[in-house]
Design a protein around this motif. Structure first.
Motif, short mmCIF file in Angstrom:
data_model
loop_
_atom_site.label_atom_id
_atom_site.label_comp_id
_atom_site.label_asym_id
_atom_site.label_seq_id
_atom_site.Cartn_x
_atom_site.Cartn_y
_atom_site.Cartn_z
N TYR A 103 -3.92 -1.63 -6.82
CA TYR A 103 -3.21 -2.39 -5.80
C TYR A 103 -1.76 -1.94 -5.72
N ASP A 104 -1.15 -2.22 -4.59
CA ASP A 104 0.20 -1.74 -4.32
C ASP A 104 1.18 -2.26 -5.36
N GLU A 105 2.07 -1.39 -5.79
CA GLU A 105 3.07 -1.76 -6.79
C GLU A 105 4.02 -2.82 -6.27
N THR A 106 4.11 -2.93 -4.95
CA THR A 106 5.02 -3.91 -4.34
C THR A 106 4.44 -5.32 -4.31
N LEU A 107 3.19 -5.48 -4.68
CA LEU A 107 2.59 -6.82 -4.71
C LEU A 107 3.36 -7.70 -5.69
N ASP A 108 3.51 -8.96 -5.35
CA ASP A 108 4.30 -9.89 -6.16
C ASP A 108 3.90 -9.84 -7.63
N ASP A 109 4.91 -9.96 -8.51
CA ASP A 109 4.69 -9.84 -9.96
C ASP A 109 3.64 -10.81 -10.50
#
Length: 507
Positions: free
Chosen positions: A256-262
């Motif tokens: 999944y995208d690294e920018t997805l919420d922590d």
């Protein structure tokens, strides 16, 4: 008559072996406590009696008898492969201080596991009933070449005799190696008896340089499916990349995208088959590469008859929070009969000296503070003898439960072994209540401000939760003549977002 009844017991074998044979003959064996082995990248293994070199040397051909009365806490697929003679190594390395034997090993495309035994007088110093200490082996594991370090200890060791012990070492290998035969290097650097209390640095150490080299043939992949099913989560993409089935496990790869919420980095996954069965898993890898998180999950159940599998990520906590006396705790559920009328009750008592690390702060300093429990409990308040408790199932959610496999009481402690059924992931504490609701606990939540009073009891949760579904807890000695109820955390039903569900067709 048992097929083992004709086994003769030589006079020169130790009492551990004799007891094993007696138990096998009577078929009334209870399961002994297994200690946790530290893991690499969140793999949870538990030390097992694999190989039994000392026992087997004394009595050949009875390994099946010994293993029959010990229920290993490793996934059954790993146990089956380690028991296979084709995976035997039997490499012995020794010096003046210890004899270390690499018994057996197994490797698939993702995981390496090996069973080892230790013989050393150093072990005589360690008493497993002394809950303040654990026994470790510090190991390094390299794959392919000596510099490619992939895993290691400290690994907790299980004693099997006064100067003998066994352990399992493991490592996540990953997808990088393609050869069917791979070189594996294991270096056991030292043995260590160390306090498990965070403030105590007390330890004893036996240094060594016990090195092993083996060439391991990989277990073949039964099936690998490229899935490529993606969902959109908060304007980011999560993809079910692939599913791989081997004799050791079923592996799920997600990206999944690294920018997805922590919050999603620490999320969980609901895995369900076409029959509605839910599965436990271990997350064995998690790393970023080219702007994406790469996640690897392992399922150890047999999926040979499954037609399809779905996986849904979520970020909700699975425990049920509760606030008592302005302090946070979690809700628990007790042993009860099916279809019992359930009450939602809170039980509190004053902090007692038995709850405290009194060297740090005297008990009277906690005057007025409380230890509290929030319980689902049957209105009938039915309590059970120890024998009656064994085999009881506690429903922890609609899709999960725990079964009480065994309760042993010795002159110091009580050892409770539980089997987890379904997707139950919060077994971090247990409590035994007698008929006066007096508690004997492991890993309690204490409702008082500041430092939790319980120090040693918090560490009594020796084995918390494993993919194999077994957990062992050590608590204070109880009165076997009394009746009890067992309480474990209640798991919250999760409201899944169906738009986040990814699927794979297996058949």
């Amino acid at each position: 008559m048992s097929k083992f009844d004709d086994i003769k017991m030589p006079d020169n074998i130790d009492e551990v072996t004799k007891n094993a044979i007696r138990r096998g003959k009577t078929k009334k064996h209870r399961h002994r406590r297994m200690n946790k082995v530290a893991s690499i990248l969140a793999i949870g293994w538990v030390g097992i009696f694999v190989g039994f070199p000392v026992i087997v040397k004394a009595l050949p051909n009875i390994e099946s008898l010994i293993t029959s009365f010990i229920e290993s806490a490793l996934p059954q697929s790993h146990v089956n492969k380690l028991k296979d003679e084709s995976n035997a190594n039997n490499i012995v390395v020794k010096d003046e201080n210890a004899i270390i034997t690499l018994e057996k090993s197994v490797l698939d495309s993702q995981i390496f596991v090996a069973s080892m035994t230790i013989e050393s007088d150093f072990l005589k110093q360690y008493d497993e009933n002394d809950l303040r200490y654990n026994l470790y082996a510090n190991t390094h594991i390299s794959i392919g070449d000596k510099d490619n370090l992939v895993g290691g200890g400290p690994d907790i060791i299980k004693k099997i005799d006064e100067n003998k012990a066994t352990l399992v070492v493991s490592a996540y290998v990953g997808d990088t190696e393609t050869d069917n035969n791979i070189d594996v290097y294991i270096n056991l650097e030292n043995l260590e008896i160390k306090s498990n209390e965070w403030k105590n640095e007390d330890r004893k150490e036996l240094k060594g340089d016990w090195k092993f080299y083996i060439n391991v043939e990989k277990e073949n992949t039964i099936e690998k499916i490229d899935v490529k099913d993606s969902v959109n989560i908060e304007d980011n993409v999560m993809t079910f990349e692939s599913l791989e089935i081997t004799p050791l496990a079923t592996y799920i790869k997600l990206t999944y995208d690294e920018t997805l919420d922590d919050k999603w980095h620490f999320g969980r996954y609901k895995i369900v088959d076409n029959n509605g069965k839910e599965y436990r898993y271990s997350q064995i890898d998690g790393h970023t590469y080219e702007g994406k998180w790469n996640i690897k999950l392992a399922i150890y159940d047999d999926l040979s008859n499954i037609e399809s599998l779905s996986i849904t990520p979520y970020t909700e906590d699975t425990f049920i929070e509760s606030k008592i006396h302005n302090q946070d705790t979690i809700k628990m559920v007790t042993t009860m009969e099916q279809n019992s009328e359930i009450e939602d009750k809170i039980f509190s008592r004053d902090v007692e000296e038995r709850d405290l690390d009194v060297d740090t702060k005297p008990a009277h300093k906690y005057e007025g503070e409380k230890i509290s429990y929030h319980l689902d409990i049957d209105k009938e308040r039915k309590f059970y003898t120890i024998d009656e408790l064994i085999g009881k199932e506690i429903q922890t959610s609609k899709q999960s439960s725990v079964t009480i496999k065994d309760i042993k009481v010795d002159n110091k402690n009580t050892v409770v072994t539980l089997k987890i059924n379904g997707d139950y992931a919060i077994l971090n504490q247990i409590v035994l209540f007698d008929e006066d609701m007096r508690d004997t606990y492991s890993g309690i939540y204490v409702t008082h401000k500041g430092k939790w009073p319980s120090n040693t009891h918090w560490n009594n949760a020796k084995d918390e939760y494993y993919s194999s579904g077994l957990a062992t807890f050590i608590i204070d000695k109880i009165d076997v003549n009394k009746k009890y109820k067992l309480a474990v955390p209640l798991q919250k039903e999760i409201n899944l977002n169906k738009n986040y569900t990814m699927n794979v067709k297996i058949k």
